[in-house]
Design a protein around this motif. Structure first.
Motif, short mmCIF file in Angstrom:
data_model
loop_
_atom_site.label_atom_id
_atom_site.label_comp_id
_atom_site.label_asym_id
_atom_site.label_seq_id
_atom_site.Cartn_x
_atom_site.Cartn_y
_atom_site.Cartn_z
N LYS A 166 0.83 -1.20 0.00
CA LYS A 166 0.00 0.00 0.00
C LYS A 166 0.87 1.25 0.00
O LYS A 166 0.60 2.21 -0.72
CB LYS A 166 -0.91 -0.02 1.22
N MET A 170 2.16 1.74 -3.45
CA MET A 170 1.10 2.20 -4.35
C MET A 170 0.74 3.66 -4.09
O MET A 170 0.48 4.42 -5.01
CB MET A 170 -0.16 1.32 -4.20
N ASP A 171 0.73 4.05 -2.81
CA ASP A 171 0.41 5.44 -2.49
C ASP A 171 1.49 6.38 -3.03
O ASP A 171 1.21 7.46 -3.53
CB ASP A 171 0.25 5.63 -0.98
N TRP A 172 2.73 5.94 -2.89
CA TRP A 172 3.83 6.78 -3.38
C TRP A 172 3.81 6.90 -4.91
O TRP A 172 3.82 8.00 -5.45
CB TRP A 172 5.18 6.20 -2.90
N ILE A 173 3.72 5.73 -5.58
CA ILE A 173 3.67 5.72 -7.06
C ILE A 173 2.42 6.45 -7.55
O ILE A 173 2.47 7.22 -8.52
CB ILE A 173 3.68 4.26 -7.58
N GLY A 174 1.29 6.21 -6.87
CA GLY A 174 0.04 6.85 -7.25
C GLY A 174 0.16 8.37 -7.15
O GLY A 174 -0.37 9.11 -7.99
N GLY A 175 0.90 8.84 -6.14
CA GLY A 175 1.11 10.28 -5.97
C GLY A 175 1.91 10.87 -7.14
O GLY A 175 1.64 11.98 -7.59
N ALA A 193 2.02 9.44 -10.17
CA ALA A 193 1.14 9.31 -11.35
C ALA A 193 0.10 10.42 -11.36
O ALA A 193 -0.27 10.93 -12.41
CB ALA A 193 0.47 7.95 -11.35
N ALA A 194 -0.37 10.83 -10.16
CA ALA A 194 -1.38 11.88 -10.07
C ALA A 194 -0.82 13.22 -10.56
O ALA A 194 -1.57 14.11 -10.95
CB ALA A 194 -1.90 12.01 -8.65
#
Lengths: 113, 410
Positions: A28, A31-36, A38-39
């Motif tokens: 998680k 994913m939160d880091w990569i998602g940040g 990607a955002a």
């Protein structure tokens, strides 16, 4: 925008065996880091993890098994990002979960061929 | 319903059916003839029904008139006769009458095939959507123009060019073979997705039109799931996503026509039947290992059918947005992800993440920041909401933002 390769290094011996719950928590965090990233539309390729085993080819047709267990900082994975500068690329790398387990992130600019 | 209300309604539902059947019969190169014949039938309906009142079964009336017009055209246009006659020989009985099959089964097959013809990769995306609105959904030029924020003239020219491309590429009105179905279907799904969003998110005030747009997109997606070849996990996921969103259609608007934000919606107005349908199609979509962006969006939409807030809900939504952004970046996904982050990590963490998004020119970016700063820093909250107000284009959005500013200042 320039492209940067992030190399995640850590000492395999330092990575403790984790319970499924801990693995999920770690997943998680990644994913939160990569998602940040990607955002911010700055992710080029989430990349992959690398297995610990390897072969090293040397001059003279010498092939050795990668002596990774002795390397303090084995490459465990990579990700490709976009950033305006080295500073920004380093800034984006700051939240990488590998830092919380004693690992490092190496930031390298990609020079297009 | 009076004639002046019924005709636009029938135009939207029946124009495409008749056109699809005629087009399949004549071939895509005669698409304009098919459209002209259909339009003529509607013109005659407008004249006749206005003078003599409405027939008992208006749809059947239209079909009969369209059939007769097609036969007349066939009989009188020498060039057309010459060109088509050979191809149609098998369906021309002795009397020289062509058979026009407007049965539900043939309409369905023709529409499915037309969907693939219109969404052919050789047609530019913009033209595909325009053509789809016109030919697959029976939208008027006015409606397409307002959907594209362009004038009628421009849209007409664009459609003419698109038809020309269809003709030149000589695209068969048929389903692609099995090897090509996957990539061809991808284009079809994108077009349907855009159609649905046009209805769900558009700024137009005409709620009936917007709902019709959504229902049309759902009807076409349903058509895909009814055919073995096109009943793919992605098609089911897209339909599921549409059902979940559409379930809130009646709760999103109050009796005065004003938008009602999610948090203020009366969840008893949510359409349970559509939610169940959404679940059904999501289950269908999940029978293989394929995870498309439609799967992820359907899962997010599913969570929004659960009104109760829980950390588990928002944690799941956050992870889904992370996954979605890895597949494809979009400003909306980035903003929604940040909202989910505020629910799991708190407002301060979300503010820090939001300020990195670089979406300064987007009114929703400022709405989000206004929302996040509320209760943290009222001054900044109001500043962002005012910025959102000045950037918002539709009156409905402006109205909603004004309400939020008032609440902040109170």
């Amino acid at each position: 925008m320039k492209e940067f390769l992030l190399l995640f290094r850590s000492d395999p011996k330092l990575v403790p065996a984790r319970s499924p719950e801990e693995m999920e928590k770690m997943m998680k965090k990644w994913m939160d880091w990569i998602g940040g990233i990607a955002a911010q539309n700055k992710l080029t390729d989430r990349g992959n993890r690398l297995g610990q085993e390897g072969k090293v080819l040397k001059p003279g047709n010498v092939i050795t098994d990668g002596p990774y267990m002795e390397i303090k900082e084995a490459i465990g994975g990579y990700t490709l990002i976009k950033a305006a500068s080295f500073e920004e690329a380093a800034e984006l790398s700051k939240g990488c979960p590998i830092l919380s387990v004693g690992g490092t992130v190496e930031v390298r600019e990609i020079i297009a061929m | 319903m009076a004639a002046h209300e019924l005709i636009p309604h029938l135009f939207r539902t029946e124009y495409q059916k008749i056109t699809a059947v005629l087009c399949r019969l004549f071939g895509i190169e005669h698409i304009e003839i098919a459209e002209d014949i259909t339009s003529d039938a509607f013109l005659q309906a407008a004249e006749t029904w206005g003078l003599h009142g409405m027939p008992e079964n208006p749809t059947a009336w239209l079909y009969t008139v369209a059939k007769n017009k097609a036969r007349n055209y066939f009989r009188h246009d020498a060039v057309f006769k010459e060109k088509i006659a050979r191809q149609l020989k098998h369906s021309i009985p002795e009397a020289g009458e062509i058979e026009i099959d407007l049965s539900p089964a043939n309409i369905r097959d023709s529409q499915l095939q037309m969907m693939f013809a219109v969404c052919h990769p050789s047609i530019p995306a913009e033209a595909q959507i325009g053509l789809a609105l016109r030919i697959l959904c029976g939208f008027g030029l006015d409606e397409i123009a307002s959907a594209f924020l362009a004038n009628k003239e421009t849209i007409n020219k664009r459609l003419t060019r698109a038809r020309e491309k269809l003709r030149l590429a000589n695209i068969p009105v048929a389903l692609p073979d099995e090897d090509a179905i996957h990539s061809r279907l991808e284009t079809v799904l994108t077009t349907l997705y855009l159609l649905f969003n046009e209805g769900y998110c558009s700024q137009g005030q005409d709620m009936i039109l917007r709902k019709d747009l959504c229902l049309e997109a759902m009807r076409l997606a349903l058509l895909l799931t009814e055919n073995q070849l096109t009943n793919t996990p992605e098609a089911n996921a897209l339909l599921s996503l549409m059902c979940f969103h559409a379930s809130r259609f009646d709760a999103r608007i109050d009796t005065n026509g004003n938008a009602v934000l999610y948090d203020d919606q009366d969840s008893s107005l949510w359409n349970k039947e559509l939610i169940d349908k959404g679940k059904f199609f999501l289950k269908q979509a999940s029978e293989s290992n394929i995870i498309s962006k439609y799967h992820i969006e359907a899962c997010i939409a599913y969570w929004h059918t659960q009104k109760n807030d829980s950390i588990h809900k928002w944690e799941s939504i956050l992870q889904l947005y992370n996954q979605l952004l890895l597949i494809e970046y979009s400003p909306i996904a980035a903003l929604n992800r940040t909202y989910a982050l505020s629910k799991t990590e708190g407002k301060e963490a979300a503010i820090a993440a939001a300020e990195k998004l670089d979406l300064d020119s987007h009114h929703l970016y400022h709405t989000l920041l206004g929302n996040l700063y509320t209760g943290v820093d009222q001054g900044k909250a109001i500043h962002h909401l005012q910025k959102a107000f000045s950037l918002a284009k539709s009156a409905a959005d402006k109205k909603t933002i004004l309400k939020q500013i008032d609440a902040c200042e109170a």
